[in-house]
Write an enzyme that holds these catalytic residues in place. Structure first.
Site, PDB file in Angstrom:
ATOM      1  N   LYS A   1       0.932  -1.161  -0.027  1.00 11.34           N
ATOM      2  CA  LYS A   1       0.128  -0.352   0.085  1.00 11.34           C
ATOM      3  C   LYS A   1       0.976   1.116  -0.012  1.00 11.34           C
ATOM      4  O   LYS A   1       1.856   1.596   0.254  1.00 11.34           O
ATOM      5  CB  LYS A   1      -1.262   0.143   1.241  1.00 11.34           C
ATOM      6  CG  LYS A   1      -0.454  -0.023   2.848  1.00 11.34           C
ATOM      7  CD  LYS A   1      -0.815  -0.393   3.845  1.00 11.34           C
ATOM      8  CE  LYS A   1      -0.028  -0.378   4.740  1.00 11.34           C
ATOM      9  NZ  LYS A   1      -0.948  -0.583   6.509  1.00 11.34           N
TER      10      LYS A   1
ATOM     11  N   TYR B   1      16.379  30.211   7.419  1.00 11.89           N
ATOM     12  CA  TYR B   1      15.299  30.867   7.923  1.00 11.89           C
ATOM     13  C   TYR B   1      15.299  30.519   9.329  1.00 11.89           C
ATOM     14  O   TYR B   1      15.188  29.751  10.522  1.00 11.89           O
ATOM     15  CB  TYR B   1      13.417  29.717   7.401  1.00 11.89           C
ATOM     16  CG  TYR B   1      14.050  30.008   6.369  1.00 11.89           C
ATOM     17  CD1 TYR B   1      13.435  31.171   5.492  1.00 11.89           C
ATOM     18  CD2 TYR B   1      13.473  29.055   5.052  1.00 11.89           C
ATOM     19  CE1 TYR B   1      13.025  31.630   4.415  1.00 11.89           C
ATOM     20  CE2 TYR B   1      13.322  29.298   3.548  1.00 11.89           C
ATOM     21  CZ  TYR B   1      12.901  30.421   3.205  1.00 11.89           C
ATOM     22  OH  TYR B   1      12.731  30.029   2.248  1.00 11.89           O
TER      23      TYR B   1
HETATM   24  C1  PLP Z   1      -0.029  -2.253   6.509  1.00 14.61           C
HETATM   25  C2  PLP Z   1      -0.594  -2.872   6.726  1.00 14.61           C
HETATM   26  C3  PLP Z   1      -0.043  -3.791   7.478  1.00 14.61           C
HETATM   27  C4  PLP Z   1       1.422  -4.588   7.434  1.00 14.61           C
HETATM   28  O1  PLP Z   1       1.639  -3.645   8.677  1.00 14.61           O
HETATM   29  P1  PLP Z   1       3.444  -3.533   8.646  1.00 14.61           P
HETATM   30  O2  PLP Z   1       3.678  -2.483  10.688  1.00 14.61           O
HETATM   31  O3  PLP Z   1       4.593  -2.558   8.157  1.00 14.61           O
HETATM   32  O4  PLP Z   1       3.837  -5.178   8.998  1.00 14.61           O
HETATM   33  C5  PLP Z   1      -0.793  -5.136   7.697  1.00 14.61           C
HETATM   34  N1  PLP Z   1      -1.872  -5.060   8.094  1.00 14.61           N
HETATM   35  C6  PLP Z   1      -3.373  -4.024   7.550  1.00 14.61           C
HETATM   36  C7  PLP Z   1      -4.541  -4.750   7.801  1.00 14.61           C
HETATM   37  C8  PLP Z   1      -2.025  -2.795   7.110  1.00 14.61           C
HETATM   38  O5  PLP Z   1      -3.413  -2.008   6.872  1.00 14.61           O
END
Ligand code: PLP
Length: 358
Positions: free
Chosen positions: A35, A255
């Protein structure tokens, strides 16, 4: 053209980290979580590299559709599921698995007859209190899905852990107990573990695991570096020195002039800033590698540039390579200095940064 920030994406490191997950859970199947543009690394390159994954996990439909349009025909699970009837239709068209986590989704499934049954992951809220049916609601939700001709049988069951990164955490123990009780009679296919649970909670491995951050070489466990877990960083973010100046004691930089030279000293200007995704909140003293020599960030990070104290590397010159994180400089350390987590830094790399696959 090579005067801006570049993210080297090491695809063999990605493969290595995937194999590391596999080694830790030899009997489970793996959803590779890609994702949010594969946590900033590039959705399509990640998908075409992770050919051994049993499925891909994405958050939303648009990410899944992008994968399908690139010709990826592997199983894809939409973790937030569908929002309305229109999205449900796309789920069918593109052949996605969906997570069903709330009553409204059940109603949409009942109200719409689908041209072919959809593969469903029923989510139980075992204590994170984000998405999912409570343990009390889940039996009736499951029964409804079992009777629904639009749902492919059997329905799968999943949950998500809030504190898997903490060893021996009591919340996690409670979540696992609730999940075990709620799912005993429901399904033969379950999924619980994220990256942290893959390392910390063997009892959570079940049938499918969902590694995300570990695939990118980042440790999911506090205080432990990725390399200590035999993970390899996938992204190395680098740029160049576009100016080197010899400043005088008392000169202040950038800045707000928040940092003042304590003596006459060389300072370098690096072509990267928060417009590229480098965190503006990185503090004075955040490590930066200038030609592999560790130096320190000084002054405020601006949109297109940041400044470094070159006293540790007085030979540094115009055009030298500066590494912001990755090989030799774990992104976890930068995250600590910026008051955030590596997940955020990686996924916030902007489109101005050129990705170089290697
Ligand atoms: C993003 C996600 C994961 C992966 O989590 P990590 O901590 O990056 O391994 C697993 N399950 C769900 C439902 C997620 O949204």
């Amino acid at each position: 053209m090579n005067s801006g920030a570049i993210a080297d994406i090491n695809l063999s490191a990605l493969e290595h980290n995937f194999n590391r997950a596999k080694q830790l859970v030899p009997t489970a199947k793996i959803f590779a979580m890609i994702k949010s543009n594969a946590y900033g690394h590039g959705l399509i390159p990640a998908a075409t590299t992770l050919t051994d994954a049993d499925a891909f996990g994405v958050a939303c439909l648009s990410e899944g559709i992008e994968l399908r349009q690139a010709g990826i025909d592997k199983r894809i699970v939409i973790m937030r599921g569908f929002f309305d009837a229109e999205e449900l239709e796309l789920v069918v068209d593109y052949n996605f698995d969906v997570v069903v986590h709330c009553e409204e989704q059940l109603q949409i499934l009942t109200a719409n007859t689908l041209s072919k049954p959809v593969e469903v992951w029923l989510k139980i809220d075992t204590g994170m209190h984000r998405l999912g049916f409570s343990a009390e609601q889940v039996l009736s939700a499951y029964a409804g899905l079992q009777q629904n001709p639009s749902v492919k049988q059997p329905v799968h069951i999943m949950t998500h852990l809030a504190n898997a990164d903490i060893m021996n955490d009591t919340t996690t123990k409670a979540q696992l107990k609730i999940f075990a009780e709620a799912s005993t009679e429901l399904s033969d296919s379950t999924s619980i573990a994220n990256s942290a649970a893959i390392f910390n909670w063997p009892e959570a491995h079940s049938d499918w695991v969902r590694p995300g951050i570990m695939l990118y070489g980042v440790s999911p466990l506090p205080g432990i570096a990725g390399v200590e877990l035999n993970l390899q960083p996938v992204m190395t973010l680098h740029s160049k020195l576009i100016a080197v100046k010899n400043l005088k004691k008392g000169d202040s930089i950038g800045y707000g002039g928040t940092w003042t030279c304590p003596k006459d000293m060389p300072v370098g200007v690096v072509a990267i800033g928060y417009g590229d995704g480098y965190p503006r909140h990185a503090k004075n003293g955040t490590p930066v590698l200038v030609d592999d020599v560790q130096c320190q960030l000084v002054g405020r990070v601006s949109m297109d540039m940041l400044t470094v104290d070159l006293r540790n590397n007085p030979q540094a010159k115009y055009g030298d390579t500066v590494t912001l994180w990755g090989d030799g400089l774990p992104v976890e350390i930068i995250a600590e200095h910026a008051g955030t987590i590596a997940y955020e830094l990686l996924s916030k790399i902007t489109s101005r940064v050129r990705k170089q696959l290697c």
